[in-house]
Design a protein around this motif. Structure first.
Motif, short mmCIF file in Angstrom:
data_model
loop_
_atom_site.label_atom_id
_atom_site.label_comp_id
_atom_site.label_asym_id
_atom_site.label_seq_id
_atom_site.Cartn_x
_atom_site.Cartn_y
_atom_site.Cartn_z
N LEU A 103 0.85 -1.19 0.00
CA LEU A 103 0.00 0.00 0.00
C LEU A 103 0.89 1.24 0.00
N ARG B 287 2.44 4.76 0.68
CA ARG B 287 2.35 5.73 1.77
C ARG B 287 2.76 7.13 1.32
N SER C 161 -7.73 -3.24 -1.98
CA SER C 161 -6.84 -2.34 -1.24
C SER C 161 -7.51 -1.01 -0.97
N LEU D 268 -8.53 0.60 2.83
CA LEU D 268 -8.11 1.90 3.35
C LEU D 268 -9.31 2.75 3.75
N ILE E 75 -7.84 4.79 6.82
CA ILE E 75 -6.37 4.81 6.78
C ILE E 75 -5.93 5.71 5.63
N SER F 49 -5.49 6.53 0.27
CA SER F 49 -6.35 6.29 -0.89
C SER F 49 -6.12 7.32 -2.00
#
Length: 274
Positions: A71, A73, A103, A107, A112, A115
């Motif tokens: 994923l 960041r 995924s 998110l 989280i 995205s």
């Protein structure tokens, strides 16, 4: 005087018993909060395990490629991920699409950050309008998951950590109860409230599911178009903020207010009829 002299009976109990009742209430609240955190933790672990299983079923990749399958960041992670996926996209299209889908929803479900990088990545990987429908669908499904999750076990957590912000937003929502679809679209287009806050607090203040879901699906489209456009030049970006220029930022705010025009006319004609 009558009201003050009549009691529920608790006031007549010994002070030690009243203290016991207060401590019991505090203990029950603490246990409820702990239970909510435990349930959220179990759901999170289950979701991340499922996501890990999906990743493990991807085609076997050489080490120099597999280390970038994660994923993103930051924008550099997105660049490397896009470079690797573009190599395998044509031969494993549905695997890539399914992993992207899972995924993004993961998110969004757990609020989280990250995205935005997947939105930019979609512009690099997929054609239009596939990427737009994909982003809007993932956003709506993930936000709805978050909505439902916090409506079941997250109410006490949200009210504990964001009491003042919830109170302020609740007042705004009450003003737009008869036009919540337009209001949710407005909030999704504009940057006035973060999406994670909208997702977690909407069930707490009584926003119905229907305007929440469809308002999210429609409202994320304009900013998603900008992210898709930025993805066309992914390798020239230095940060996620490069995806939106100052002029485009102003345009989003204008579009947000345009979405509220039907509400203005509705109130205008309502006053006229009265």
């Amino acid at each position: 005087a009558v009201v003050s002299t009549q009691s529920t009976g608790i006031e007549k109990c010994p002070s030690s018993f009243r203290l016991f009742l207060r401590r019991s209430t505090v203990g029950m609240t603490a246990d409820s909060n702990k239970r909510s955190f435990v349930i959220l933790g179990v759901v999170f672990v289950s979701a991340i395990s499922t996501l890990g299983l999906i990743y493990s079923n991807l085609p076997e990749l050489p080490e120099e490629h597999s280390r970038h399958i994660k994923l993103p960041r930051n924008i550099e992670d997105a660049k490397e991920l896009g470079r690797v996926i573009s190599i395998y996209k044509d031969t494993h299209y549905f695997s890539v699409m399914g992993t992207y889908f899972a995924s993004y929803i993961f998110l969004q479900t757990f609020a989280i950050p990250g995205s935005i990088f997947l939105s930019i990545l979609s512009g690099f990987l997929f054609s239009f309008p596939t990427n737009l429908v994909l982003i809007c669908s993932c956003s709506a499904i993930g936000a709805t998951n978050c909505f439902l999750l916090f409506s079941m076990v997250g109410r006490k957590i949200v009210t504990r950590y964001f009491p003042e912000r919830i109170e302020k937003w609740n007042q705004q929502v009450d003003k737009h109860r008869d036009s919540l679809l337009n209001y949710i679209i407005f909030l999704r287009i504009t940057p006035f409230l973060p999406n994670w806050f909208i997702n977690m607090t909407s069930p707490v203040i009584g926003v119905p599911v229907f305007p929440f879901v469809f308002g999210t699906f429609l409202g994320v489209a304009p900013p998603s178009l900008l992210a898709i456009q930025a993805g066309k030049t992914l390798h020239t970006l230095t940060s996620a903020s490069d995806a939106v220029s100052p002029l485009q930022f102003v345009l989003l705010i204008v579009l947000g207010f345009v979405s509220m025009i039907p509400v203005v006319f509705k109130h205008y004609f309502k006053k006229k009829l009265e």
